[in-house]
Motif scaffolding. Structure first.
Motif, PDB file in Angstrom:
ATOM      1  N   ALA A  73       0.912  -1.003  -0.661  1.00 50.37           N
ATOM      2  CA  ALA A  73       0.030  -0.593  -0.212  1.00 50.37           C
ATOM      3  C   ALA A  73       0.806   1.832   0.387  1.00 50.37           C
ATOM      4  O   ALA A  73       1.035   2.596  -1.520  1.00 50.37           O
ATOM      5  N   ARG A  74       1.831   1.232   0.921  1.00 44.99           N
ATOM      6  CA  ARG A  74       3.121   2.713   0.745  1.00 44.99           C
ATOM      7  C   ARG A  74       3.637   3.123  -0.385  1.00 44.99           C
ATOM      8  O   ARG A  74       3.825   3.953  -0.654  1.00 44.99           O
ATOM      9  N   THR A  75       3.785   2.057  -0.991  1.00 43.65           N
ATOM     10  CA  THR A  75       4.123   2.367  -2.710  1.00 43.65           C
ATOM     11  C   THR A  75       3.571   2.228  -3.349  1.00 43.65           C
ATOM     12  O   THR A  75       4.171   3.607  -4.535  1.00 43.65           O
ATOM     13  N   SER A  76       1.860   1.320  -3.649  1.00 43.09           N
ATOM     14  CA  SER A  76       1.045   1.788  -4.193  1.00 43.09           C
ATOM     15  C   SER A  76       1.158   3.772  -4.133  1.00 43.09           C
ATOM     16  O   SER A  76       0.765   4.797  -5.341  1.00 43.09           O
ATOM     17  N   PHE A  77       1.116   4.377  -2.775  1.00 39.52           N
ATOM     18  CA  PHE A  77       0.168   5.651  -2.043  1.00 39.52           C
ATOM     19  C   PHE A  77       1.622   6.865  -2.939  1.00 39.52           C
ATOM     20  O   PHE A  77       1.717   7.627  -3.289  1.00 39.52           O
ATOM     21  N   ARG A  78       3.269   5.860  -2.812  1.00 37.58           N
ATOM     22  CA  ARG A  78       4.266   7.250  -3.365  1.00 37.58           C
ATOM     23  C   ARG A  78       3.606   7.127  -4.724  1.00 37.58           C
ATOM     24  O   ARG A  78       4.459   7.382  -5.340  1.00 37.58           O
ATOM     25  N   ASP A  79       3.708   6.131  -5.865  1.00 38.09           N
ATOM     26  CA  ASP A  79       3.402   5.822  -6.472  1.00 38.09           C
ATOM     27  C   ASP A  79       2.553   7.337  -7.612  1.00 38.09           C
ATOM     28  O   ASP A  79       3.203   7.594  -7.955  1.00 38.09           O
ATOM     29  N   LEU A  80       1.772   7.011  -6.221  1.00 42.88           N
ATOM     30  CA  LEU A  80       0.697   7.835  -7.355  1.00 42.88           C
ATOM     31  C   LEU A  80       1.199   9.431  -6.453  1.00 42.88           C
ATOM     32  O   LEU A  80       0.737  10.252  -7.216  1.00 42.88           O
ATOM     33  N   GLU A  81       1.154   9.679  -5.293  1.00 49.35           N
ATOM     34  CA  GLU A  81       2.158  10.851  -4.999  1.00 49.35           C
ATOM     35  C   GLU A  81       3.205  11.479  -5.845  1.00 49.35           C
ATOM     36  O   GLU A  81       3.092  12.498  -6.632  1.00 49.35           O
ATOM     37  N   ARG A  82       4.247  10.103  -6.687  1.00 54.28           N
ATOM     38  CA  ARG A  82       4.978  10.977  -7.246  1.00 54.28           C
ATOM     39  C   ARG A  82       4.312  11.486  -9.088  1.00 54.28           C
ATOM     40  O   ARG A  82       4.937  12.073  -9.689  1.00 54.28           O
ATOM     41  N   PHE A  83       3.320  10.170  -9.105  1.00 52.06           N
ATOM     42  CA  PHE A  83       2.266  11.206  -9.988  1.00 52.06           C
ATOM     43  C   PHE A  83       1.681  12.023 -10.200  1.00 52.06           C
ATOM     44  O   PHE A  83       1.219  13.257 -11.566  1.00 52.06           O
ATOM     45  N   TRP A  84       0.934  12.214  -8.896  1.00 55.20           N
ATOM     46  CA  TRP A  84       0.297  14.276  -9.041  1.00 55.20           C
ATOM     47  C   TRP A  84       1.461  15.109  -8.701  1.00 55.20           C
ATOM     48  O   TRP A  84       1.128  15.978  -9.480  1.00 55.20           O
ATOM     49  N   ILE A  85       2.947  14.320  -8.229  1.00 55.01           N
ATOM     50  CA  ILE A  85       3.586  15.309  -8.573  1.00 55.01           C
ATOM     51  C   ILE A  85       4.334  15.770 -10.262  1.00 55.01           C
ATOM     52  O   ILE A  85       4.539  17.004 -10.659  1.00 55.01           O
TER      53      ILE A  85
END
Length: 156
Positions: A132-144
């Motif tokens: 889940a943490r990995t997915s959230f970080r990926d989503l964060e990078r996508f939004w950035i």
């Protein structure tokens, strides 16, 4: 299909955040702390042993989307933060936890320790949290990246 999952993930993130803030509020009530709110308690926890400027609080995301200046002022007024002018740059104001802030930070840390034990008892696996943490970080990078491309929707 991806759009629907994406929107559901966003709704879930928002709901989880609100629920987590309620958990922190319940903990503050349990330990009898009434002069600080849940957002402020988490800001204190994020600061920990560091000494930071208000700008650094904002840049690091420690302010949790709320009005950082207001929260810093309230935490100083209530004795959780010590605010001092920088010796190197008199325009810069640095904050650190007071003894009262450190004590509350330790109590919030204890709450997280209890949560870690309860997670294991609830059979929420380390690997699942890590995923889940990995997915959230990926989503964060996508939004950035969307912000860097001015939200044009440019593909990566």
């Amino acid at each position: 299909m991806v759009r629907r999952e994406y929107l559901e993930a966003i709704k879930l993130i928002e709901r989880l955040h609100r629920q987590f803030l309620e958990v922190v509020k319940t903990e503050l009530d349990r330990i009898g702390v009434e002069d600080i709110n849940n957002i402020q308690a988490l800001i204190l926890f994020n600061i920990g042993q560091e000494e930071l400027t208000v700008g650094e609080l904002t840049n690091r995301g420690y302010y949790l989307g709320s009005n950082v200046s207001y929260n810093v002022r309230k935490m100083v007024e209530n004795g959780y933060l010590v605010q001092e002018r920088s010796t190197h740059d008199r325009r810069s104001i640095r904050v650190r936890l007071s003894d009262k802030g450190l004590a509350l930070c330790a109590q919030i840390n204890d709450m997280f320790d209890r949560h870690a034990i309860a997670l294991a008892e609830a059979k929420i696996a380390h690997d699942d949290l890590s995923s889940a943490r990995t997915s959230f970080r990926d989503l964060e990078r996508f939004w950035i990246s969307m912000l860097n491309f001015n939200l044009r929707g440019t593909s990566l």
